[in-house]
Design an enzyme around this catalytic site. Structure first.
Site, mmCIF file in Angstrom:
data_model
loop_
_atom_site.group_PDB
_atom_site.id
_atom_site.type_symbol
_atom_site.label_atom_id
_atom_site.label_comp_id
_atom_site.label_asym_id
_atom_site.label_seq_id
_atom_site.Cartn_x
_atom_site.Cartn_y
_atom_site.Cartn_z
ATOM 1 C CG ASN A 166 -1.821 1.200 1.277
ATOM 2 O OD1 ASN A 166 -1.666 2.156 0.528
ATOM 3 N ND2 ASN A 166 -2.780 1.160 2.174
ATOM 4 C CD GLU A 170 -1.658 7.094 -0.145
ATOM 5 O OE1 GLU A 170 -1.588 8.016 0.695
ATOM 6 O OE2 GLU A 170 -1.347 7.241 -1.349
ATOM 7 C CB CYS A 171 1.253 1.599 4.408
ATOM 8 S SG CYS A 171 1.953 0.748 5.840
ATOM 9 N N GLY A 172 3.641 3.912 5.428
ATOM 10 C CA GLY A 172 5.071 4.101 5.640
ATOM 11 C C GLY A 172 5.813 2.791 5.839
ATOM 12 N NE ARG A 221 5.746 6.160 2.071
ATOM 13 C CZ ARG A 221 4.691 6.510 2.803
ATOM 14 N NH1 ARG A 221 3.469 6.188 2.419
ATOM 15 N NH2 ARG A 221 4.866 7.197 3.931
#
Length: 142
Positions: free
Chosen positions: A10, A12-14, A17
């Protein structure tokens, strides 16, 4: 060396990433599956849970999901019901889930991916928050 790695990601997920960054820091370009856009089939999700040696409840994400509204905290719910909920609402699938030749793992924290990579890190890596995970020589920082 060609290494086949899949990350259920995802952007949007740190944590997701950071995990992707650690895979790339090993010189591997993984297959990135944005599971919110392309969720796994039910059969694949059940297989991944089994291969990761976790339960469906272990893979459930609470934060930022309809977990509470759906009553998923009810411990009487069956594994099948939890998988049904994840299929209906893929945001409930915790991330990142990584598949490598060395196994399948929910990589929380992100550095858990290091145990799935058959090659070492090529250099330093710091998480988005600045935490140093790998030093300049490619060694894990304790």
């Amino acid at each position: 060396m060609a290494v086949d790695i899949v990350i259920y990601h995802n952007p949007e997920c740190g944590t997701s990433r950071n995990t992707l960054g650690l895979i790339r820091n090993a010189g591997i370009e993984p297959h990135v599956v944005e599971y919110l856009k392309t969720p796994p089939s039910r059969a694949l999700l059940v297989e991944l849970i089994g291969r990761a040696r976790i339960t469906p409840r272990d893979l459930l994400r609470e934060k930022g999901t309809p977990y509470a509204e759906l009553g998923l905290g009810d411990t009487a719910l069956s594994d099948e019901a939890l998988v049904d909920a994840m299929m209906a609402h893929p945001i409930l699938i915790n991330r990142p889930l990584v598949v490598s030749p060395l196994g399948v793992k929910l990589c929380r924290p992100s550095e858990a991916v290091l145990g799935l990579l058959p090659v070492g890190q090529l250099g330093a890596f710091a998480k988005e928050d600045g935490e140093q995970v790998v030093d300049a020589s490619g060694q894990r920082v304790a």
